[in-house]
Scaffold this active site. Structure first.
Site, PDB file in Angstrom:
ATOM      1  CE1 TYR A 136      -6.759   1.081  -3.885  1.00  0.00           C
ATOM      2  CE2 TYR A 136      -4.622   0.860  -4.211  1.00  0.00           C
ATOM      3  CZ  TYR A 136      -5.841   0.461  -4.504  1.00  0.00           C
ATOM      4  OH  TYR A 136      -6.237  -0.831  -4.673  1.00  0.00           O
TER       5      TYR A 136
ATOM      6  CG  PHE B  26      -4.901  -5.348   5.964  1.00  0.00           C
ATOM      7  CD1 PHE B  26      -5.895  -4.396   5.301  1.00  0.00           C
ATOM      8  CD2 PHE B  26      -3.851  -4.387   6.696  1.00  0.00           C
ATOM      9  CE1 PHE B  26      -5.859  -3.156   5.179  1.00  0.00           C
ATOM     10  CE2 PHE B  26      -3.909  -2.974   6.606  1.00  0.00           C
ATOM     11  CZ  PHE B  26      -5.100  -2.268   5.611  1.00  0.00           C
TER      12      PHE B  26
END
Length: 420
Positions: A131, A420
């Site tokens: 990322y 999450f």
């Protein structure tokens, strides 16, 4: 809605509600889980479906890559809540790697988030190397401890908090009633904390079952002497006995929230006082959590996990730097190198006790850094001096990294309690 794009002849586009089950199966495949889901799990997860926020890559009608995002609120340093684009459910099937599918989905999502006015994007990275190229940087870390209860030195005769408070075991419905207010109090004081919606509380108390292996945990609530709820924990206990009928049980914390030191102390002491429990696994905590210092022998709490957790991508440099508070005063000119044309430029940060202003400038840069490095610094956890030593940021003026640390770093580390 943006039109579908194509990467190597594969359609990359929003998922329709009719395709949601196929998308879920693709997520399970990507995370190496069994791709057969129960109807209860499918319907429970369908409640989160928002058209346009679920993306997929389709090859001949088959979903081979997945991506979703949702609205989130994130606590900045000082307690302000900022709008975030939370990224999750990112997978690419092993048959379709290295075809630009993730890059296509990420570009679409971040552009939409920028248009919505989101200040940052967030994610929790399963793999570290992926990322950074999209401008994300690790902004919080997580630590997990395992407590050797007999070694900890706690009073074996402990029967409750000495401060006049009390601990009660409660049911899931009580947690759904009391938990949201408690978590909101945590979010007002904990940089890195994110919001929990109503569905989170249902999923994590068993009111909605999305995990076929779900087992109801124990729930403990700490109330202060005035009767106010200041802490709460969810935990499991295994059933393990050794030779000679000796109990060797482990209590594993799913989550523990305390908004005062007294609440944290009471809940940890309670967990270490449960009969038959000889080990307590802390679950995810901040790296500078109070836990070891609450034990007479801190060495009884051994770190078993220390890893990056919440990653942040800055979408609006000015609003992000103005949203937080600063422990020092001063001016710093930053050159932020963008990666995709959405964010970047030169900015003058003026920070002080009365707040901060961040504006584009033509002044000479003092510190040059990438978006990922800015994301890692924004919540106050990382050190610019450390990044400069590693060649990750560049000083254009001697001492700029030290000046950045004096402004940006915080006395306590940020922490995101949630996955999450």
């Amino acid at each position: 809605m943006a039109p579908a794009s194509r990467a190597d002849g594969i359609d990359v586009r929003p998922v329709t509600e009719a395709e949601f089950t196929d998308w879920l199966r693709a997520v399970s495949t990507g995370f190496l889980r069994v791709p057969v889901l129960s109807e209860e799990e499918i319907e429970g997860r369908r409640e989160r479906f928002v058209a346009g926020r679920y993306l997929g890559a389709f090859d001949g009608g088959r979903c081979v890559a997945t991506f979703r995002s949702f609205d989130q609120e994130l606590t900045a340093v000082g307690g302000a809540r900022v709008r975030a684009d939370a990224v999750s459910g990112v997978t690419v099937h092993p048959t379709h790697r290295r075809r630009g599918l993730l890059s296509s989905m990420m570009a679409r999502d971040l552009a939409a988030a920028k248009d919505r006015g989101d200040v940052v994007a967030t994610l929790i990275a399963a793999e570290y190397p992926i990322y950074g190229r999209y401008g994300f940087g690790p902004a919080t870390w997580t630590a997990e401890w395992t407590i050797d209860v007999p070694r900890a030195g706690l009073d074996p005769r402990w029967a409750g908090p000495a401060d006049g408070g009390r601990i009660d075991l409660v049911e899931g419905e009580d947690v759904r009633r009391l938990g949201p207010g408690l978590h909101a109090r945590l979010c007002r004081r904990q940089p890195g904390a994110i919001d929990r919606d109503e569905l989170w509380w249902k999923w994590n108390t068993g009111a909605v079952r999305v995990d076929p292996t779900w087992k109801d945990p124990f729930f403990a609530v700490y109330r202060s002497a005035s009767g106010e709820v200041e802490g709460m924990a969810a935990y499991d206990v295994d059933d393990n006995w050794g030779d000679g009928k000796q109990p060797l049980n482990t209590a594993t914390v799913r989550w523990l929230t305390g908004v005062t030191p007294a609440a944290e102390r009471a809940l940890w002491q309670y967990l270490c006082s449960i009969d038959w429990v000889v080990r307590v696994k802390s679950g995810s905590r901040a790296p500078d959590d109070l836990l070891p210092l609450l034990l007479p022998d801190p060495r009884a709490a051994a770190i078993t996990t220390l890893a990056d957790w919440l990653w942040v991508r800055i979408l609006d440099v000015e609003r992000a730097l103005e949203a937080r508070t600063y422990e020092g005063e001063g001016t710093l000119v930053l050159e932020v190198a963008g990666v995709d044309g959405l964010t970047g430029g030169r900015y003058r940060l003026q920070a002080g006790a009365e707040g901060a202003s961040c504006t584009p400038t033509r002044q000479s840069a003092e510190l040059v850094l990438g978006l990922g490095e800015l994301g890692a610094l924004w919540l106050g956890d990382e050190s610019a001096v450390r990044l400069a030593a590693a060649g990750r940021v560049r000083e254009e003026r001697a001492g700029a990294a030290r000046k950045a640390d004096a402004l940006l770093r915080t006395s306590r580390r940020p922490w995101c309690p949630d996955l999450f």
